[in-house]
Design an enzyme around this catalytic site. Structure first.
Site, PDB file in Angstrom:
ATOM      1  N   ARG A 226       9.499  -8.225 -15.744  1.00  0.00           N
ATOM      2  CA  ARG A 226      10.120  -8.720 -14.397  1.00  0.00           C
ATOM      3  C   ARG A 226      10.754  -7.911 -13.795  1.00  0.00           C
ATOM      4  O   ARG A 226      11.415  -6.875 -14.241  1.00  0.00           O
ATOM      5  CB  ARG A 226      10.613 -10.073 -14.556  1.00  0.00           C
ATOM      6  CG  ARG A 226       9.775 -11.069 -15.561  1.00  0.00           C
ATOM      7  CD  ARG A 226       8.810 -11.739 -14.847  1.00  0.00           C
ATOM      8  NE  ARG A 226       7.891 -12.567 -15.719  1.00  0.00           N
ATOM      9  CZ  ARG A 226       6.774 -12.309 -15.991  1.00  0.00           C
ATOM     10  NH1 ARG A 226       6.074 -11.489 -15.474  1.00  0.00           N
ATOM     11  NH2 ARG A 226       6.108 -13.489 -16.731  1.00  0.00           N
ATOM     12  N   GLY A 227      10.786  -7.891 -12.316  1.00  0.00           N
ATOM     13  CA  GLY A 227      11.833  -6.957 -11.428  1.00  0.00           C
ATOM     14  C   GLY A 227      11.285  -5.840 -11.181  1.00  0.00           C
ATOM     15  O   GLY A 227      11.873  -4.839 -10.248  1.00  0.00           O
ATOM     16  N   CYS A 228       9.766  -5.317 -11.528  1.00  0.00           N
ATOM     17  CA  CYS A 228       9.173  -4.286 -10.874  1.00  0.00           C
ATOM     18  C   CYS A 228       7.970  -4.790  -9.842  1.00  0.00           C
ATOM     19  O   CYS A 228       7.475  -5.776  -9.992  1.00  0.00           O
ATOM     20  CB  CYS A 228       8.258  -3.907 -12.123  1.00  0.00           C
ATOM     21  SG  CYS A 228       9.398  -3.203 -13.666  1.00  0.00           S
ATOM     22  N   MET A 229       8.158  -4.038  -8.947  1.00  0.00           N
ATOM     23  CA  MET A 229       7.082  -4.055  -7.932  1.00  0.00           C
ATOM     24  C   MET A 229       5.652  -3.786  -8.437  1.00  0.00           C
ATOM     25  O   MET A 229       4.765  -4.614  -8.025  1.00  0.00           O
ATOM     26  CB  MET A 229       7.218  -3.041  -6.615  1.00  0.00           C
ATOM     27  CG  MET A 229       8.381  -3.407  -5.952  1.00  0.00           C
ATOM     28  SD  MET A 229       8.529  -4.768  -4.960  1.00  0.00           S
ATOM     29  CE  MET A 229       7.414  -4.486  -3.591  1.00  0.00           C
ATOM     30  N   SER A 230       5.655  -2.670  -9.191  1.00  0.00           N
ATOM     31  CA  SER A 230       4.232  -2.489  -9.989  1.00  0.00           C
ATOM     32  C   SER A 230       4.153  -3.344 -11.204  1.00  0.00           C
ATOM     33  O   SER A 230       5.015  -4.156 -11.613  1.00  0.00           O
ATOM     34  CB  SER A 230       4.368  -1.160 -10.610  1.00  0.00           C
ATOM     35  OG  SER A 230       4.475  -0.135  -9.450  1.00  0.00           O
TER      36      SER A 230
END
Length: 138
Positions: free
Chosen positions: A45-49
């Site tokens: 969680r917390g990744c754009m990708s």
């Protein structure tokens, strides 16, 4: 590979276009993650990708962690590979003692990737540290 070796390679490459190509090449060399591991339990969680991380415990002694991962973005896969160069096949205590932020800065990544990728990188670092802390306690 150590931070020093990675930094040396980055310095040798010169401009950032070459360094990005090197990152992408590192990402392409990651072993594939199984289809079953491309699930919510392994998603960071917390990744754009899209990013998935998994690990295996090598019993040792000493006990070490071996990481695997994947992303749908080439540069991010390269960042995963750099992170694994620094953390994989180390003990939980060694992983938790690493100053990954200063390694990230030393490689020049701090100022050459977008804020979103930087946040995603630190989300991956946090996940790896959580895995190490869990394994240290078991």
């Amino acid at each position: 590979m150590t931070v020093d070796e990675l930094a040396e390679t980055f310095e040798f490459l010169g401009d950032w276009e070459e360094r990005y190509r090197y990152l992408i090449d590192l990402g392409r060399k990651l072993p594939p993650l199984s289809d079953a591991e491309h699930d919510d339990a392994h998603k960071v969680r917390g990744c754009m990708s899209q990013v998935w991380l998994a690990h295996d415990v090598q019993p040792g002694p000493p006990k070490t962690l071996h990481f695997r991962g994947d992303s749908d973005a080439h540069i991010v896969k390269g960042l995963i590979a750099v992170l694994f160069e620094l953390t994989s096949d180390k003990t939980p205590d060694e992983i938790l003692a690493l100053d990954i932020g200063s390694a990230f800065e030393r490689l020049g990544l701090e100022s050459h990737i977008s804020m979103n990728r930087r946040n995603g990188f630190y989300a991956m670092v946090e996940r790896i540290q959580q895995m190490a802390a869990t394994e240290r306690g078991s």
